[in-house]
Design a protein around this motif. Structure first.
Motif, PDB file in Angstrom:
ATOM      1  N   GLN A   1      -7.659 -13.773   2.464  1.00 35.05           N
ATOM      2  CA  GLN A   1      -6.300 -13.524   1.944  1.00 35.05           C
ATOM      3  C   GLN A   1      -5.406 -14.754   2.101  1.00 35.05           C
TER       4      GLN A   1
ATOM      5  N   ALA B   1       0.924 -12.116   4.253  1.00 33.79           N
ATOM      6  CA  ALA B   1       2.041 -11.203   4.500  1.00 33.79           C
ATOM      7  C   ALA B   1       3.199 -11.705   3.641  1.00 33.79           C
TER       8      ALA B   1
ATOM      9  N   ALA C   1       2.359  -7.310   9.972  1.00 33.66           N
ATOM     10  CA  ALA C   1       1.818  -6.224  10.792  1.00 33.66           C
ATOM     11  C   ALA C   1       1.382  -5.074   9.900  1.00 33.66           C
ATOM     12  N   ASP C   2       0.352  -4.392  10.335  1.00 35.40           N
ATOM     13  CA  ASP C   2      -0.087  -3.170   9.640  1.00 35.40           C
ATOM     14  C   ASP C   2       0.433  -1.914  10.320  1.00 35.40           C
TER      15      ASP C   2
ATOM     16  N   THR D   1       6.827 -10.395   4.337  1.00 38.99           N
ATOM     17  CA  THR D   1       7.399 -10.221   5.683  1.00 38.99           C
ATOM     18  C   THR D   1       7.301 -11.567   6.411  1.00 38.99           C
TER      19      THR D   1
ATOM     20  N   ARG E   1      -7.034   4.111   3.205  1.00 40.95           N
ATOM     21  CA  ARG E   1      -7.223   3.107   4.275  1.00 40.95           C
ATOM     22  C   ARG E   1      -6.529   3.641   5.538  1.00 40.95           C
TER      23      ARG E   1
ATOM     24  N   THR F   1       3.783  -7.004  -0.293  1.00 42.00           N
ATOM     25  CA  THR F   1       4.989  -6.167  -0.187  1.00 42.00           C
ATOM     26  C   THR F   1       5.507  -5.913  -1.616  1.00 42.00           C
TER      27      THR F   1
ATOM     28  N   ILE G   1       0.852  -1.200   0.000  1.00 43.41           N
ATOM     29  CA  ILE G   1       0.000   0.000   0.000  1.00 43.41           C
ATOM     30  C   ILE G   1       0.888   1.250   0.000  1.00 43.41           C
TER      31      ILE G   1
END
Ligand code: MRU
Length: 344
Positions: free
Chosen positions: A198, A161, A238-239, A171, A91, A166, A53
């Motif tokens: 997802q 993830a 992680a976000d 990650t 977002r 990415t 993102i």
């Protein structure tokens, strides 16, 4: 650097992305040619995952330049700044979005409004740096994280993830990719990750492409597997990570951390430093996105519950620092009380 497992986007004077909503059924490439396209791609989750993102938003600012370069220098600067603020609203939770846009905003604010070509080159260079830095950070996460993975281990992961989330290495999946490259025999349990799936759609697609053995489970099965000693380690992405290590990640992560703690299974969060928000003290300050109720009420466009049922659809939850064994970052594997030293 070794082969990149997945290529979720590329730049050729426009942004090209794989539409992640359609995976694994179809691999459709979309062109993003305006800031509005980029905003919609992020909001509607055509692309998703915190580092991606951020990276796409950075290129979105380059696209904004191309859209607005016909205007006077003064107007061009205002227009790009408006688009930066607009992209910020796509977002709320993934910190990489704010991290990347802040860097792009600095390039715009440092511009003396004299030479448009100079601004273009600087914006493009900064977006490329954000891309390259993520690629390198995720690769290092893979190298450090691989040390935690022993031969014959089973790893549980949640959401996606991976490379798709990415710039290509992932990650939580990066240590898995490196372990595989090193010839280790590993097995990945993939939480399907309701409501957007997802795990089942994207993580499974990636692991399949990279020939890594995996088994999909529905989200309510993790406890059973842990009780049967089928899981050796949990690794998630992680976000946003607060200064004290409290971590927002895909809804369901907190439940996994509680289960892992009960079963004494190590629980790791893998994230680049660009996901750490050094402006906030703890997880209570992390904004949690709530998404459309149809994500829960419908599957393949069909209602799976009474049409007027009330639903609650938070996209993320916060795992408290004391449930996290360690943070796998490009600077090494850290304990939560070591995070504040990274803040600079
Ligand atoms: O809603 P999503 O699909 O954007 O959520 C993604 C996640 O929660 C990922 O675990 C996180 O962004 C880390 S991605 C490397």
């Amino acid at each position: 650097m070794k082969k990149i497992p997945v290529k979720p986007f590329w730049w050729r004077n426009k942004i090209y992305i794989i539409d992640q909503r359609l995976l694994p059924k179809k691999e459709v490439i979309l062109k993003l040619e305006s800031a509005k396209d980029v905003y919609n791609a992020i909001k509607e989750m055509k692309i998703r995952g915190a580092p991606l993102i951020g990276c796409i938003a950075a290129y979105g600012v380059v696209v904004s330049f191309l859209e607005n370069k016909k205007f006077s220098n003064e107007r061009l600067k205002d227009k790009i700044n408006q688009d930066i603020n607009f992209l910020r609203t796509s977002r709320p939770t993934a910190y990489n979005l704010f991290y990347a846009l802040k860097r792009m905003e600095k390039i715009v604010s440092d511009w003396d409004k004299k030479n448009k070509e100079k601004l273009f080159k600087k914006l493009l260079k900064e977006a490329e740096s954000i891309y390259k830095e993520d690629l390198s950070a995720c690769y290092k996460i893979g190298i450090y994280g691989n040390k935690l993975i022993k031969n014959n281990m089973s790893i549980l992961t949640h959401c996606n993830a991976g490379g798709l989330a990415t710039t290509g290495f992932g990650t939580a999946l990066a240590p898995i990719y490196i372990a595989k490259q090193k010839g280790k025999n590993i097995h990945v349990y993939v939480d399907e990750t309701r409501p957007v799936l997802q795990g089942a759609r994207l993580t499974a697609w990636e692991l399949e492409k990279n020939r890594i053995p995996y088994t999909i489970i529905s989200d309510n099965m993790a406890g059973y597997l842990m009780s049967k000693k089928k899981i050796d380690i949990v690794i998630v992405g992680a976000d946003r990570i607060a200064k004290n290590g409290d971590t927002a990640n895909k809804i369901g992560t907190y439940s996994l951390a509680v289960l892992a703690s009960f079963h004494k299974i190590p629980f790791y969060v893998a994230a680049p430093i660009s996901t750490f928000d050094f402006n906030i003290e703890n997880g209570a300050e992390i904004p949690i996105e709530e998404r459309n109720e149809d994500e829960i009420k419908k599957i393949n466009g069909e209602y799976i519950c009474p049409k007027d049922a009330r639903v609650f659809n938070p996209a993320f939850d916060v795992t408290p620092n004391y449930l996290i064994t360690g943070f796998i970052t490009e600077k090494g594997i850290l304990k939560h009380n070591e995070i504040k030293n990274l803040g600079g």
